[in-house]
Design an enzyme around this catalytic site. Sequence first.
Site, PDB file in Angstrom:
ATOM      1  CE  LYS A 249       0.764   1.196   4.581  1.00 55.06           C
ATOM      2  NZ  LYS A 249       1.617   2.308   4.978  1.00 55.06           N
TER       3      LYS A 249
ATOM      4  N   PRO B  80       9.766  -4.502   0.091  1.00 50.91           N
ATOM      5  CG  PRO B  80      10.875  -2.518  -0.405  1.00 50.91           C
ATOM      6  CD  PRO B  80       9.808  -3.432  -0.904  1.00 50.91           C
TER       7      PRO B  80
ATOM      8  N   GLY C 161       7.393   1.461   4.722  1.00 56.34           N
ATOM      9  CA  GLY C 161       6.116   2.147   4.908  1.00 56.34           C
ATOM     10  C   GLY C 161       5.091   1.663   3.902  1.00 56.34           C
ATOM     11  CG  LEU C 162       6.272   0.421   0.625  1.00 54.86           C
ATOM     12  CD1 LEU C 162       7.235  -0.224  -0.370  1.00 54.86           C
ATOM     13  CD2 LEU C 162       5.505   1.552  -0.051  1.00 54.86           C
TER      14      LEU C 162
ATOM     15  N   GLY D 117       4.507  -6.481   5.772  1.00 59.61           N
ATOM     16  CA  GLY D 117       4.265  -7.472   6.823  1.00 59.61           C
ATOM     17  C   GLY D 117       2.781  -7.612   7.122  1.00 59.61           C
ATOM     18  CB  SER D 118       0.090  -5.081   7.644  1.00 61.14           C
ATOM     19  OG  SER D 118       0.690  -4.468   8.741  1.00 61.14           O
TER      20      SER D 118
ATOM     21  CG  ASP E 141      -0.546  -0.174   8.208  1.00 62.63           C
ATOM     22  OD1 ASP E 141      -1.212   0.723   8.742  1.00 62.63           O
ATOM     23  OD2 ASP E 141       0.627  -0.040   7.822  1.00 62.63           O
TER      24      ASP E 141
END
Length: 303
Positions: free
Chosen positions: A18, A100, A104-105, A108-109, A142
Amino acid sequence: MRPGVAPGAAVRILAPAKINVGLAILGPRGDGYHELRTIFQAVSLCDRIGLRRTRAGVRVHCPALQGLGERNLAHRAAALFLEQTGAPGGVRVEIEKRIPAGGGLGGGSSDAAAVLLGCCRLFGVLPEPGLLRHWAAALGSDAPFFLDGGSAVGSGRGELIEPLPPFAGKVVALLHLGSEGLATTEVYRRLEPAALTGRERAFNILLARWREGDLRRLGEKLFNDLEAPAFALSPGLPAVKEALSASGALGALLSGSGSGVFGLFGSDEEAERARALLRERVPGRLVKVHFLPARRRWGVVKR
Ligand code: C5P
């Protein structure tokens, strides 16, 4: 628990990244989190996840994240699913990492949400949507967004999701991925609460621009309240943002707590031109991505 879909021996599922097309921090809360407002947008950079039923326990195979062990969010998602549903047997999770960590993408969530959705399919279980959201929120702020993805407004600590109509205009995003990731906790710790005034109003203006569907006008109003602390921690980032703007982006911004920075363009050609220009000027990777519609519209669970 509702009677579910037919179970299978294995499923494959995509876990998209995201970006935050604007992020307002309203202030610290009593529980160690910050109250926020954001526009979440799923993009076409995806981790690929394979799930297989086993006799017992959870095993995660992900060469890129070796060493995380049971702290890996995908591992915790599978364990939570087995514990909460009492599903018989275990799961092996295979992750091909493209998003990566520390960018902030939401990588993991997103993996965690995909594992929850994939496990439902694998075991033929269909939890109430509220329950699935509750499990996702326990894994990461997130994670609930990624259950359906697409475009949405996030509030609370990021876990309260309201679907948003897709942006009407054409958008192509260039995503800058440097080598240094940023730790979310560290970025929040450096936030200056005194600087946070009028943030809800600023966010509502941004949201109105999103609904208009004019990329140039949206780009003028982009802001992320985590930029100042992230830029202080990673002094090379402002130059990346400036380079994206100078290369013709109609808006450029840090995503989430960074270190990913994106630029928005109105066409493929403009994004490609910018990429060619930036290749020599900015170290790190530049990935061209598209905005993805909600998950239910692109059917990603495959046997
Ligand atoms: O929920 P998640 O595990 O992603 O959050 C990581 C950390 O980021 C939290 O422990 C908290 O320090 C910070 N955070 C915050 N406010 C939010 C989201 C995250 O302070 N809304």
